[in-house]
Design an enzyme around this catalytic site. Structure first.
Site, PDB file in Angstrom:
ATOM      1  CB  SER A   1      -8.033  -6.207  -3.527  1.00 39.26           C
ATOM      2  OG  SER A   1      -8.655  -4.958  -3.747  1.00 39.26           O
TER       3      SER A   1
ATOM      4  CG  ASP B   1      -2.091   0.917   1.074  1.00 40.02           C
ATOM      5  OD1 ASP B   1      -2.334   1.390  -0.054  1.00 40.02           O
ATOM      6  OD2 ASP B   1      -2.769   1.190   2.073  1.00 40.02           O
ATOM      7  N   GLY B   2       0.296   2.338  -0.565  1.00 43.92           N
ATOM      8  CA  GLY B   2       0.947   3.641  -0.496  1.00 43.92           C
ATOM      9  C   GLY B   2       1.556   4.117  -1.804  1.00 43.92           C
TER      10      GLY B   2
ATOM     11  CB  SER C   1      -7.434  -4.701   2.668  1.00 46.86           C
ATOM     12  OG  SER C   1      -7.367  -3.438   3.272  1.00 46.86           O
TER      13      SER C   1
ATOM     14  CG  LEU D   1      10.638 -16.233  -2.967  1.00 44.72           C
ATOM     15  CD1 LEU D   1      10.588 -16.224  -1.428  1.00 44.72           C
ATOM     16  CD2 LEU D   1      10.947 -14.808  -3.467  1.00 44.72           C
TER      17      LEU D   1
ATOM     18  NE  ARG E   1      -4.291   6.740  -7.378  1.00 49.24           N
ATOM     19  CZ  ARG E   1      -4.153   6.363  -6.103  1.00 49.24           C
ATOM     20  NH1 ARG E   1      -3.911   7.280  -5.180  1.00 49.24           N
ATOM     21  NH2 ARG E   1      -4.277   5.119  -5.750  1.00 49.24           N
TER      22      ARG E   1
ATOM     23  NE  ARG F   1      -2.917  -1.592   4.345  1.00 52.13           N
ATOM     24  CZ  ARG F   1      -4.141  -1.770   3.870  1.00 52.13           C
ATOM     25  NH1 ARG F   1      -4.859  -2.771   4.290  1.00 52.13           N
ATOM     26  NH2 ARG F   1      -4.665  -0.936   2.990  1.00 52.13           N
TER      27      ARG F   1
ATOM     28  CG  HIS G   1       0.237   1.881  -9.388  1.00 47.02           C
ATOM     29  ND1 HIS G   1       0.013   1.531  -8.068  1.00 47.02           N
ATOM     30  CD2 HIS G   1      -0.887   2.524  -9.798  1.00 47.02           C
ATOM     31  CE1 HIS G   1      -1.198   1.935  -7.710  1.00 47.02           C
ATOM     32  NE2 HIS G   1      -1.754   2.551  -8.734  1.00 47.02           N
TER      33      HIS G   1
ATOM     34  CD  GLU H   1       3.650 -12.799  16.050  1.00 48.01           C
ATOM     35  OE1 GLU H   1       3.493 -11.643  16.507  1.00 48.01           O
ATOM     36  OE2 GLU H   1       3.290 -13.821  16.665  1.00 48.01           O
TER      37      GLU H   1
HETATM   38  C1  FPP Z   1      -1.651  -0.009  -3.466  1.00 47.45           C
HETATM   39  O1  FPP Z   1      -1.280   1.348  -3.453  1.00 47.45           O
HETATM   40  C2  FPP Z   1      -1.003  -0.697  -4.573  1.00 47.45           C
HETATM   41  C3  FPP Z   1      -1.632  -1.291  -5.621  1.00 47.45           C
HETATM   42  C4  FPP Z   1      -3.114  -1.284  -5.752  1.00 47.45           C
HETATM   43  C5  FPP Z   1      -0.887  -1.929  -6.723  1.00 47.45           C
HETATM   44  C6  FPP Z   1       0.307  -2.755  -6.319  1.00 47.45           C
HETATM   45  C7  FPP Z   1       0.915  -3.329  -7.541  1.00 47.45           C
HETATM   46  C8  FPP Z   1       2.219  -3.231  -7.870  1.00 47.45           C
HETATM   47  C9  FPP Z   1       3.209  -2.544  -7.030  1.00 47.45           C
HETATM   48  C10 FPP Z   1       2.684  -3.853  -9.145  1.00 47.45           C
HETATM   49  C11 FPP Z   1       3.342  -5.184  -8.882  1.00 47.45           C
HETATM   50  C12 FPP Z   1       3.979  -5.657 -10.133  1.00 47.45           C
HETATM   51  C13 FPP Z   1       4.514  -6.898 -10.331  1.00 47.45           C
HETATM   52  C14 FPP Z   1       5.143  -7.199 -11.638  1.00 47.45           C
HETATM   53  C15 FPP Z   1       4.495  -7.942  -9.290  1.00 47.45           C
HETATM   54  P1  FPP Z   1      -2.424   2.450  -3.561  1.00 47.45           P
HETATM   55  O2  FPP Z   1      -2.598   2.816  -4.993  1.00 47.45           O
HETATM   56  O3  FPP Z   1      -3.643   1.962  -2.872  1.00 47.45           O
HETATM   57  O4  FPP Z   1      -1.781   3.630  -2.797  1.00 47.45           O
HETATM   58  P2  FPP Z   1      -2.558   4.757  -1.959  1.00 47.45           P
HETATM   59  O5  FPP Z   1      -3.199   4.059  -0.801  1.00 47.45           O
HETATM   60  O6  FPP Z   1      -1.449   5.658  -1.547  1.00 47.45           O
HETATM   61  O7  FPP Z   1      -3.538   5.402  -2.889  1.00 47.45           O
END
Ligand code: FPP
Length: 231
Positions: A47, A2-3, A178, A113, A15, A170, A19, A189
């Site tokens: 999600s 998250d974040g 979530s 892994l 935004r 998280r 990502h 934990e």
């Molecule tokens: C949550 O941050 C993050 C996501 C919804 C996307 C996570 C996905 C990736 C990092 C890509 C992974 C890629 C591979 C190839 C494994 P948010 O958008 O909810 O952030 P916010 O809470 O600050 O709005």
């Protein structure tokens, strides 16, 4: 993870740049994890509730995921990482489904892994599906054993076994689960970090694993006595 969005917004960036930076953090964590004793790592990438985001953000994410998966396969393979996805596949774009299938096949022999990517994932949905599968063919009430067995396989209906989670981390400052791995988190934990996901480094992995080892896990029992520990 998250974040990402807030990380980008704090820098005056769209935004989606968050990502993109998040993908780099994924690379750092996946590279570092085995050295800190992590054998299984499940990343919550998308999600079922994330479909509610603006279509442009959803499609940018799907694109990043397909691209990232295609780009990373050689390194994952070279490092002995086995990648598999959990969650629904039927609603993912074709390009992402294809990239996933290819990555899963190419990395199938990895043993360093066990990397699980939660995509279009909802734990309540997985539990509901598993419970439905336990119903006997002619209908009726499943036995306690059949239900427990089916729920133990909630991660994925196609044979990825559920594993009890040791450590849940998280990032991004929020303190909630979530709808993530609710069955598997029974005795996990929990660690909530203020660092946004793109700020995560190898040092974050080291500190998180160290925090885990400092916890005393009792699984509902009692702390071992000094005598028991010495035996
Ligand atoms: C949550 O941050 C993050 C996501 C919804 C996307 C996570 C996905 C990736 C990092 C890509 C992974 C890629 C591979 C190839 C494994 P948010 O958008 O909810 O952030 P916010 O809470 O600050 O709005």
């Amino acid at each position: 993870m998250d974040g990402n969005g807030r990380w980008a917004e704090a820098r005056g960036l769209p935004r989606t740049e968050g990502h993109r930076a998040g993908v780099e953090a994924v690379r750092r964590v996946v590279r570092a994890a085995p050295a800190y004793g992590v054998g299984t790592l499940t990343l919550y990438a998308f999600s079922q509730d994330n479909w509610q985001r603006p279509p442009a953000e959803v499609s940018a994410l799907m694109h990043l995921l397909s691209l990232g998966l295609r780009r990373e396969v050689p390194e994952l393979k070279a490092n002995g990482v086995r990648l598999r996805a959990i969650g629904r596949r039927d609603r993912l774009p074709g390009a992402l489904r294809a990239a996933l299938a290819r990555a899963e096949w190419e990395t199938r022999h990895g043993t360093a892994l066990d990397l699980r990517l939660a995509l279009d994932y909802s734990s309540r949905d997985a539990l509901t599906r598993a419970a439905a599968l336990a119903v006997p063919p002619g209908g009726g009430i499943p036995s306690r054993e059949a239900l427990s067995d089916a729920l133990g396989r909630v991660l994925h209906p196609d044979g990825i076994e559920a594993r009890p989670v040791d450590l849940f981390v998280r990032t991004g400052g929020e303190q909630r689960l979530s709808d993530f791995l609710l069955w598997e988190l029974a005795y996990a934990e929990l660690l909530f970090l203020d660092t946004p996901w793109p700020g995560v480094t190898e040092e974050t992995v080291r500190q998180s694993v160290a925090a885990f080892h400092s916890r005393q896990r009792r699984f509902g029992g009692l702390a071992p006595t000094p005598a028991a520990l010495a035996a």
